[in-house]
Design an enzyme around this catalytic site. Structure first.
Site, PDB file in Angstrom:
ATOM      1  N   LYS A  47       0.844  -1.202   0.000  1.00 31.44           N
ATOM      2  CA  LYS A  47       0.000   0.000   0.000  1.00 31.44           C
ATOM      3  C   LYS A  47       0.880   1.253   0.000  1.00 31.44           C
ATOM      4  O   LYS A  47       0.627   2.203  -0.741  1.00 31.44           O
ATOM      5  CB  LYS A  47      -0.936  -0.006   1.222  1.00 31.44           C
ATOM      6  CG  LYS A  47      -2.067  -1.020   1.092  1.00 31.44           C
ATOM      7  CD  LYS A  47      -2.834  -1.252   2.404  1.00 31.44           C
ATOM      8  CE  LYS A  47      -3.872  -2.363   2.215  1.00 31.44           C
ATOM      9  NZ  LYS A  47      -4.607  -2.696   3.447  1.00 31.44           N
ATOM     10  N   GLN A  91      -4.623  -1.423   9.610  1.00 34.67           N
ATOM     11  CA  GLN A  91      -4.566  -2.764   9.010  1.00 34.67           C
ATOM     12  C   GLN A  91      -5.175  -3.791   9.966  1.00 34.67           C
ATOM     13  O   GLN A  91      -4.852  -3.820  11.158  1.00 34.67           O
ATOM     14  CB  GLN A  91      -3.109  -3.123   8.674  1.00 34.67           C
ATOM     15  CG  GLN A  91      -2.941  -4.435   7.928  1.00 34.67           C
ATOM     16  CD  GLN A  91      -3.564  -4.441   6.540  1.00 34.67           C
ATOM     17  OE1 GLN A  91      -3.651  -3.417   5.871  1.00 34.67           O
ATOM     18  NE2 GLN A  91      -4.004  -5.610   6.089  1.00 34.67           N
ATOM     19  N   ASP A 114     -10.985   3.028   4.122  1.00 34.12           N
ATOM     20  CA  ASP A 114     -11.361   1.614   4.064  1.00 34.12           C
ATOM     21  C   ASP A 114     -12.878   1.459   3.911  1.00 34.12           C
ATOM     22  O   ASP A 114     -13.357   0.387   3.538  1.00 34.12           O
ATOM     23  CB  ASP A 114     -10.945   0.903   5.363  1.00 34.12           C
ATOM     24  CG  ASP A 114      -9.743  -0.002   5.195  1.00 34.12           C
ATOM     25  OD1 ASP A 114      -9.528  -0.504   4.080  1.00 34.12           O
ATOM     26  OD2 ASP A 114      -9.020  -0.215   6.191  1.00 34.12           O
TER      27      ASP A 114
END
Ligand code: GUN
Length: 278
Positions: A47, A91, A114
């Site tokens: 990422k 994460q 997200d």
């Protein structure tokens, strides 16, 4: 046809980089990794690399696995108030002693790239989407890019996680498809799958879905990433048998995975534009 997710994702990232090059300030993404889980470390590194390549400001925050809930919430709050940061990603999974749900709810919904905050999930559910979860949104981009129409189609989603299955089902419903949501306990899954024009599988069971369960000509999207003992990656679909009946199928790796990352950049750019317009 084998769907080349790497190529489609690369094109999307190149398009984003072109847009970013015209901006005054760089869009910023902060990624928090707690602990040193090898798979999560690889995802976070990928990422960060994708961010830098597209001209973003990227901040990687690596916290020790013994961080407290209060310390993690304080870190999120710091990023909520940091003007360089348009997107915040924590994460998952988090170590057991931490409450992931409370951490996600602490993220400013306008920075929730997200799309996991209840406000963003609620908006998706009401078909008024803002920031949409990256993997399901990336699947929608894949399908649109290869020209798969969804209106009136039978879509079967296998898996009901908050990250993939549930938002994927909502994406299909919003696209006016007929949606069936299955899980690992569904009775007579092969019969359900035989009805499907489009199948998305995200259960985390290697080769669970057999080619003979799939209707001739169906589109098969495999979100599973399972690491075998030898280190190789395989999906939730038995690729060899499924590719004989599917009209289009995603490989693992090189299918959905790269789209998730490209979509994260896309979401960060959306969050950036909202922030700049304020
Ligand atoms: N873990 C597995 N997939 C994801 C994702 O899309 N976002 C985050 N934050 N964690 C994940």
């Amino acid at each position: 046809m084998i769907i080349d997710g790497r190529k489609i994702a690369q094109d999307l990232r190149a398009d984003i980089a072109t847009q970013v090059a015209l901006l005054g300030r760089k869009p910023g993404l902060a990624v928090i990794l707690v602990g040193d889980d090898p798979a999560s470390s690889v995802y976070v590194r990928n990422k960060g690399d994708a961010c830098k390549e597209a001209g973003f400001y990227a901040e990687k925050i690596n916290k020790s696995s013994d961080i407290t809930q209060a310390e993690l919430l304080a870190e999120v709050e710091r990023l909520n108030n940091d003007d360089r940061v348009d997107g915040i990603l924590v994460q998952l999974p988090l170590p057991k002693h931490l409450d992931a749900s409370q951490v996600i709810e602490a993220i400013d919904p306008t920075k929730d790239v997200d799309g996991f905050h209840s406000e963003n999930i609620g908006k998706l559910m009401q078909n008024k989407p803002f920031l949409r979860p990256c993997t399901p949104k990336g699947v929608m981009t894949l399908l649109a890019t290869i020209g798969v129409g969804l209106v009136g189609k039978n879509c079967v989603v296998v898996g009901s996680s908050n990250i993939v299955g549930r938002p994927m089902a909502m994406e299909f419903l919003n696209a006016r498809a007929t949606v069936t949501i299955c899980n690992s306990k569904t009775q007579d899954l092969p019969r359900k799958l035989k009805q499907a024009d489009i199948i998305v599988v995200a259960v985390g069971i290697p080769k669970m879905i057999q080619g003979e369960w799939i209707k001739q000509g169906a589109v098969v999207i495999d979100v599973g990433i399972n690491r075998l003992d030898g280190g190789s990656l395989i999906g939730d679909v038995d690729f060899e048998s499924a590719k004989e009946v599917a009209s289009c199928i995603t490989p693992v790796p090189g299918g959905v995975g790269p789209m998730t990352i490209a979509t994260l950049l896309e979401n960060t750019l959306i969050a950036y534009r909202v922030r700049e317009e304020k």
